[in-house]
Design a protein around this motif. Structure first.
Motif, PDB file in Angstrom:
ATOM      1  N   SER A   1      -6.629  12.781   0.915  1.00  0.00           N
ATOM      2  CA  SER A   1      -7.824  12.133   1.466  1.00  0.00           C
ATOM      3  C   SER A   1      -7.664  10.612   1.464  1.00  0.00           C
ATOM      4  N   GLY A   2      -6.725  10.098   0.666  1.00  0.00           N
ATOM      5  CA  GLY A   2      -6.459   8.669   0.694  1.00  0.00           C
ATOM      6  C   GLY A   2      -5.880   8.207   2.023  1.00  0.00           C
TER       7      GLY A   2
ATOM      8  N   THR B   1     -11.588   4.839   1.446  1.00  0.00           N
ATOM      9  CA  THR B   1     -10.259   4.970   2.049  1.00  0.00           C
ATOM     10  C   THR B   1     -10.261   4.592   3.514  1.00  0.00           C
TER      11      THR B   1
ATOM     12  N   ARG C   1      -8.928   0.620   4.720  1.00  0.00           N
ATOM     13  CA  ARG C   1      -7.747   1.420   4.425  1.00  0.00           C
ATOM     14  C   ARG C   1      -6.642   0.597   3.764  1.00  0.00           C
TER      15      ARG C   1
ATOM     16  N   GLN D   1      -2.969   4.855   0.613  1.00  0.00           N
ATOM     17  CA  GLN D   1      -3.479   3.888   1.586  1.00  0.00           C
ATOM     18  C   GLN D   1      -2.475   2.761   1.844  1.00  0.00           C
TER      19      GLN D   1
ATOM     20  N   LEU E   1      -7.064   9.117   4.965  1.00  0.00           N
ATOM     21  CA  LEU E   1      -8.021   9.357   6.052  1.00  0.00           C
ATOM     22  C   LEU E   1      -8.196   8.157   6.968  1.00  0.00           C
ATOM     23  N   GLY E   2      -7.922   6.969   6.432  1.00  0.00           N
ATOM     24  CA  GLY E   2      -8.069   5.785   7.278  1.00  0.00           C
ATOM     25  C   GLY E   2      -6.970   5.650   8.318  1.00  0.00           C
TER      26      GLY E   2
ATOM     27  N   ARG F   1      -4.208   8.638  -4.969  1.00  0.00           N
ATOM     28  CA  ARG F   1      -5.015   8.600  -3.746  1.00  0.00           C
ATOM     29  C   ARG F   1      -5.036   7.184  -3.176  1.00  0.00           C
TER      30      ARG F   1
ATOM     31  N   ILE G   1      -6.246  15.727  12.957  1.00  0.00           N
ATOM     32  CA  ILE G   1      -5.478  16.207  11.809  1.00  0.00           C
ATOM     33  C   ILE G   1      -6.400  16.415  10.616  1.00  0.00           C
ATOM     34  N   SER G   2      -7.277  15.422  10.386  1.00  0.00           N
ATOM     35  CA  SER G   2      -8.030  15.446   9.134  1.00  0.00           C
ATOM     36  C   SER G   2      -9.142  16.502   9.145  1.00  0.00           C
ATOM     37  N   LEU G   3      -9.818  16.685  10.278  1.00  0.00           N
ATOM     38  CA  LEU G   3     -10.972  17.589  10.247  1.00  0.00           C
ATOM     39  C   LEU G   3     -10.559  19.045  10.063  1.00  0.00           C
ATOM     40  N   PRO G   4      -9.535  19.545  10.768  1.00  0.00           N
ATOM     41  CA  PRO G   4      -9.091  20.905  10.442  1.00  0.00           C
ATOM     42  C   PRO G   4      -8.361  20.970   9.101  1.00  0.00           C
ATOM     43  N   GLY G   5      -7.889  19.825   8.616  1.00  0.00           N
ATOM     44  CA  GLY G   5      -7.211  19.796   7.329  1.00  0.00           C
ATOM     45  C   GLY G   5      -5.781  20.295   7.392  1.00  0.00           C
TER      46      GLY G   5
ATOM     47  N   ARG H   1     -16.465  15.915   5.672  1.00  0.00           N
ATOM     48  CA  ARG H   1     -15.482  16.985   5.537  1.00  0.00           C
ATOM     49  C   ARG H   1     -14.791  16.937   4.164  1.00  0.00           C
TER      50      ARG H   1
ATOM     51  N   TRP I   1      -2.406  19.073   7.517  1.00  0.00           N
ATOM     52  CA  TRP I   1      -1.700  17.799   7.378  1.00  0.00           C
ATOM     53  C   TRP I   1      -0.232  17.952   7.740  1.00  0.00           C
TER      54      TRP I   1
ATOM     55  N   ARG J   1     -13.308  -0.028   8.882  1.00  0.00           N
ATOM     56  CA  ARG J   1     -12.454   1.068   8.422  1.00  0.00           C
ATOM     57  C   ARG J   1     -10.994   0.622   8.379  1.00  0.00           C
TER      58      ARG J   1
END
Lengths: 259, 468
Positions: free
Chosen positions: A102-103, B380, A79, A162, A105-106, A158, A112-116, B389, A118, A75
């Motif tokens: 979403s770019g 990514t 990224r 990264q 996410l790495g 996106r 932060i990412s799961l509840p969205g 998600r 940002w 991962r």
């Protein structure tokens, strides 16, 4: 930066997509990959970030072998490598902004990412990426309301999130008309020139290859047939790569390469 | 040896036919058509076995015979080349299954018309549902009558709230006639006459099999001759019919107040429907929460990356398929035993079944998502949960919502029936009313259920259209 050695991919149905492929990529190259459909272009690009699991061989990214790496390490490599696709591969029902974010996410933590939710700096980063692609007013739009060219620019935005060292572009303009194709490739060219991002891009049309790439890798049946500057693809090479009947196609769709 | 056989086979249709005549399928074995040979042997044996076991009609032995003979014909001709089509044996076997199926089902069309009058006894009350009635007020009065007479009987008259009742005697034995009269009742409003025993059991007073109803005159008085009913019977202490006990003659009068109101059963129908809807809503919501993670775990395209993932996938799939195959009604029987009668048991049963059913549907939705966006999110550097998600969830939300609405619709229907085994809701009342032959109340329940189902069906299909 990237060293591919004896890379082989055999799909479970027995198809040999890549057969002992070796090459290296240096920083700031704009590398075009050409070849007929099924020659292994997509598989090669997907092996580099291991969306496709190589059967054997080595892929070294700054000296580290990506093949066999555990998922945490992978991962961290992924990224640094952006990817854009022929079908853009945006999440259609999500907003442009969410797609661009979403770019990231790495890099961000799952908290932060799961509840969205940002943070501001990431949203600003996304806004800058969209601005660069000329899509300032589209952030709130649903991705599937955009035209094909706009969607591909979202795809590039996106990838930009990264902060990539390398962008893998899998037929990025095959679903677009020629004018848009040039627009997208100019964006990639600009990133290559101004940011020093290495580009590996599979392309169908030789005129585009000549116009944008500074090196060409030609694949046939999973093997490298040619590796060199575009101007070295002469008539004989062309026929070798695309087969005997290809001449008609070239006359219609492709500017004759300089010979 | 083998080459001899190979040489002789194509030229021995007679031998093959004789083989098939001796043992069904033998001729086919002989020419190497093993599947066909076994098929004929099994078909003849199974159909003969079925006829002899169920054997009401020996006539059906004609079916194995047909297959046997067809096998002989098949063996004698197919050595020349192409095999015979299977049409004849297939038709013979199907004819036997349908014929025996008809017998097993005990179809007797004559009974449909023979007892048609029974239907009207049920349908008559059902088309007059006991749901709403005219708004009424009630008043009642009683006088104590001793049964049978003791040395010191009560006076046989009583006044209460201005209503007074006078009986011709204060005591009597079952079967005796009494003349009763009342005054100060509502004029013109009919009153029912009841008898109540010493422990408060009531029954209508009957005359010639009909319920006695009196109508007080303009002054509010009435007079009627009644027969003291035999209330005490059976065994135990109460069976001592010679023991004088105070019983009651009772008058209940109703008069309309104008307007309409829900009857007692009408209120029960309303309560039951509300309970049913709530039960279905809670069960669907809880099952949704459990089914979403299971749906992802049972989706092959998400789980096939690792061997551990595939193991989870197979376990979850198997459990879901097993649970889904059990009817909620059966699960309810278990829960009724565990948590007791009532809506909780029904809710649990529907929930368990829905979890499995929804998770299966969800997993199919997840399996049908576009792989492209998933690939893009993976590229990514996102983790598994982030891929789900950002790459999967936005794609599946509309279909998930639609399937959940559909499930709610189904759950309302099954929570109606779940009451039959004590799982709460309208079904509990419906079951009781069917047993008590209260077909007016049954009719009311049917109407309410039909309305709810129609409205829900319509609403959920409209909602689903808008989402997808």
């Amino acid at each position: 930066m990237l060293k591919v050695e004896h890379l082989t991919k055999v799909y479970p149905n027995g198809v040999v997509a890549l057969d002992d492929v070796s090459f290296t990529v240096s920083e700031k190259e704009f590398l075009a990959i050409i070849g007929l459909s099924g020659s292994g272009k997509s598989t090669l690009l997907r092996c580099i970030n291991r969306l496709v699991e190589p059967t054997s061989g080595k892929i070294e990214w700054y000296g580290k072998n990506i093949v066999g790496m555990n998922s945490g390490e992978l991962r961290k490599i992924r990224r640094q490598i952006g990817m854009i696709f022929q079908q853009f591969n945006l999440v259609k029902r999500a907003s442009v902004l969410t797609n661009v974010l979403s770019g990231r996410l790495g890099y961000v933590s799952p908290r932060i990412s799961l509840p969205g939710i940002w943070p501001k700096e990431e949203k600003e980063r996304a806004a800058r990426a969209l601005h660069r692609m000329g899509l300032d007013d589209k952030a709130k739009s649903r991705a599937d309301t955009l035209s094909g060219g706009q969607q591909q620019r979202v795809g590039i935005a996106r990838a930009l999130m990264q902060e990539p060292k390398l962008i893998l572009a899998d037929e990025p303009v095959a679903s677009l008309d020629p004018v848009l194709a040039h627009s997208i490739l100019r964006h990639l060219e600009e990133l290559n020139r101004d940011e020093g991002i290495t580009i590996m891009c599979s392309l169908h049309f030789l005129d585009l290859v000549h116009r944008y790439a500074n090196r060409v890798l030609a694949l046939k049946d999973g093997r490298i047939l040619f590796d060199g500057p575009p101007r070295d693809i002469d008539h004989a090479r062309f026929k070798e790569i695309y087969g005997e009947e290809a001449e008609d196609v070239r006359a219609t769709f492709v500017d004759a390469p300089s010979q | 040896m083998t080459s001899d056989k190979a040489d002789s086979d194509p030229h021995s249709p007679v031998l093959a036919a004789v083989g098939s005549a001796l043992i069904p399928g033998l001729g086919q074995f002989f020419v190497g058509r093993w599947t066909r040979g076994w098929g004929i042997l099994v078909a003849v044996a199974a159909s003969a076995g079925l006829v002899s076991w169920y054997g009401e009609q020996p006539l059906w032995y004609v079916v194995p015979a047909i297959i046997w003979i067809w096998g002989v014909w098949d063996a004698s001709t197919e050595v020349d080349g192409a095999p015979r089509p299977l049409l004849i044996p297939v038709i013979a076997v199907l004819a036997m299954f349908y014929g025996i199926g008809w017998q097993v089902t005990k179809i007797e069309l004559s009974t449909l018309t023979k007892n048609i009058d029974r239907a009207s006894a049920i349908l008559g009350p059902m088309i007059r549902p006991d749901f709403v009635g005219p708004r009424q007020e009630f008043q009642q009065a009683f006088v104590t009558i001793e049964v049978p007479c003791s040395a010191n009987p009560p006076p046989g008259e009583r006044s209460d709230d201005g209503l007074s009742l006078v009986a011709s005697a204060g005591c009597g034995s079952a079967g005796d006639e009494l003349v009763v009269s009342g005054s100060s009742f509502w004029p013109g409003a009919s009153a029912e006459l009841w008898w109540e025993d010493t422990i408060g059991e009531r029954q209508h007073l009957l005359s010639g099999g009909r319920i006695v109803v009196v109508e007080p005159d303009a002054q509010g008085t009435f007079s009627s001759t009644i027969i003291i009913p035999q209330m005490r019977s059976g065994t135990g202490q109460e069976a001592n019919l010679d023991q004088p006990l105070p019983e009651r003659f009772l008058v209940i009068q109703a008069r309309p107040l104008g307007g309409w109101e829900f009857t007692e059963n009408g209120m029960r129908v309303l309560n039951g429907i509300f309970e049913t809807l709530s039960l279905a809503l809670v069960a669907t919501t809880l099952s949704l929460i459990a089914a979403i993670p299971l749906g992802f775990l049972a989706a092959r395209n998400l789980m096939d990356r690792t061997q551990g993932g595939m193991a989870i996938y197979f376990v979850v799939r198997t459990v879901l398929n097993f649970v889904r195959s059990i009817e909620p009604l059966i699960i309810a029987i278990v829960f009724v035993v565990v948590v007791g009668l009532g809506p909780f048991a029904g809710m649990l049963a529907i929930m368990v079944h829905s979890v499995a059913a929804l998770a299966k549907l969800y997993s199919e939705v997840v399996e049908s998502v576009e792989p492209g966006p998933i690939e893009a999110v993976q590229a990514t550097g996102a983790s598994w949960s982030e891929v789900v998600r950002y790459g999967v969830v936005p794609q599946v939300i509309p279909a998930f919502t639609a399937f959940t609405l559909y499930r709610w619709d189904i759950n309302v229907r099954s929570s109606i029936i779940i009451g039959f085994v004590g799982g709460g809701g309208i079904g509990v009342w419906l079951f009781q009313w069917i047993i008590l032959a209260d077909y007016r109340a049954v009719g009311a329940a049917f109407v309410a259920i039909a309305l709810v189902v129609i409205v829900l069906d319509h609403a959920s299909s409209r909602l689903r259209e808008r989402i997808i």
